[in-house]
Design an enzyme around this catalytic site. Sequence first.
Site, short mmCIF file in Angstrom:
data_model
loop_
_atom_site.label_atom_id
_atom_site.label_comp_id
_atom_site.label_asym_id
_atom_site.label_seq_id
_atom_site.Cartn_x
_atom_site.Cartn_y
_atom_site.Cartn_z
N GLU A 9 11.54 29.91 40.16
CA GLU A 9 12.58 29.46 41.11
C GLU A 9 13.49 30.63 41.51
O GLU A 9 14.71 30.56 41.40
CB GLU A 9 13.37 28.27 40.53
N GLU B 6 5.74 22.51 38.30
CA GLU B 6 6.78 21.56 37.88
C GLU B 6 6.68 20.33 38.76
O GLU B 6 6.83 20.42 39.98
CB GLU B 6 8.18 22.17 37.98
O1 AHR Z 1 12.26 21.33 34.47
C1 AHR Z 1 13.64 21.51 34.50
C2 AHR Z 1 14.08 22.60 35.47
O2 AHR Z 1 13.78 22.22 36.77
C3 AHR Z 1 13.41 23.93 35.31
O3 AHR Z 1 13.99 24.73 34.35
C4 AHR Z 1 13.60 24.55 36.66
O4 AHR Z 1 12.61 25.47 36.98
C5 AHR Z 1 13.67 23.37 37.59
O5 AHR Z 1 14.76 23.42 38.43
#
Ligand code: AHR
Length: 481
Positions: free
Chosen positions: A172, A294
């Site tokens: 991110e 994710e």
């Molecule tokens: O999964 C939780 C968080 O969500 C992670 O650390 C991040 O990459 C995303 O914003």
Amino acid sequence: MTIKVLADKKGPQISRYIYGQFAEHLGRCIYEGVWVGEDSDIPNDKGIRLDVVEALKEINVPVVRWPGGCFADEYHWKDGIGPKENRKTIVNTHWGGVVENNHFGTHEFFHLLDLLGADAYVNGNVGSGTVQEMQEWVEYMTFEGESPMANLRKENGDDKAWDLKFFGVGNESWGCGGNMRPEYYADLYRRYQTYVRDYTDKHVYKIACGPNIDDYNWMEQVMKIAAPFMDGISLHHYALASEWEDKRPATGFPEKEWFSLIDSAKKMEELITKHSTIMDKYDPEKRVGLIVDEWGSWLAVEKGTNPGFLYQQNTIRDAMVASLTLNIFHRHADRVKMANIAQMVNVLQAMLLTEGSKMIKTPTYHVFDLYKHHQDAELIETYGDANEYVDFTVSKKDNSLAVSLCNYGIEKEETVTFDVSDFSSSSVEGWIVSGSQMDAHNSFDSSEHVTKEAFTNHSIKDGILSVTIPPMSVATLVLKA
Ligand code: AHR
């Protein structure tokens, strides 16, 4: 309408890595969820809890992404090696501001993978780390010969280098990983990845930080500037029942939130389609994988828990999210080469929840169990639409045809018919995960309330497979030749 299953038409392979997990230093995922330490009363293997390992082995976890997430861009790997009593503590600023003792580091991560039989996806630190730090970590993990980092690894107890299958260059980077613009990140990516060397003949698959949700400009710029230097690029999308700022409860929700969460999960189809179109411009051969590292439901934390720990219950509604999303990944198996649900234990849409020595399997876990038949199978093309609230996927592997379907309606059972006459089967076996109410879930007092059961409400005659599936259910049928 009967769905025609083109069982003889070869489709892309559904990579087993689509069934990957994500385990971040966040809340009680690593500490308590995976790591309890050698001196714990909870049965463990060198500090890693065995109930969790046993449960995860049953669903064939193929890969684990670690150490973050946002945590990755603040993690300095050298703090997590060497004698435990000498390891520096760190403050987990992103997640609850708690102090961690760094007892779970690189060696412990690879030990977990050994126990699971899973591959490594390590996410490197671009946001606050140096190129040298990243280069040395890769050398530490993968170099067999004599070198400063390989020797250090040996001093710390592991003579043999590990197999580092996947490496993420930042997480991110548009947000918690450095608030960068895509052009700047793309240039940094080109620089950092140069030093993610192949120290053996096994190639380390390099993953660039991709967009958040529908940030198509990020995808465009990063692909334009850096595509030849990457093997994969990530995408993050979480399913929400309302706005980002208004996280809705995981249980006790109204009917409209059943559907709003499901609609949000279904957006994954549009996102993958549109991002893939951009990728096709710069990578028409589809060499670069889209890595959805994710995904999952992001709901309100359980009452009384640390808001920074993201601990949420998991219901049959989450099972629908899992089934629908996995079906989408299958449909895009030509581009989606890995996905990692967030997260493995005690965080967001978890497989497992723990409380002290107790552990429960969530409805999502059971979907992963039902779907394991699709790992590395060939996607089978179908035509014809299913009933309104039904979604399905079909794959073929080792002389068996697996059909998974979910009924995400909340009232009626649905009968779905599949023309499987191209596949002559001698037996059919089925399993189902069902909810009696919208927020059916397991708890530490009732751990089998939602579980995998044998499913027999199906028949096959003259090549037509007829399946009657109750509402709020996910089922898998395996037809053997
Ligand atoms: O999964 C939780 C968080 O969500 C992670 O650390 C991040 O990459 C995303 O914003």
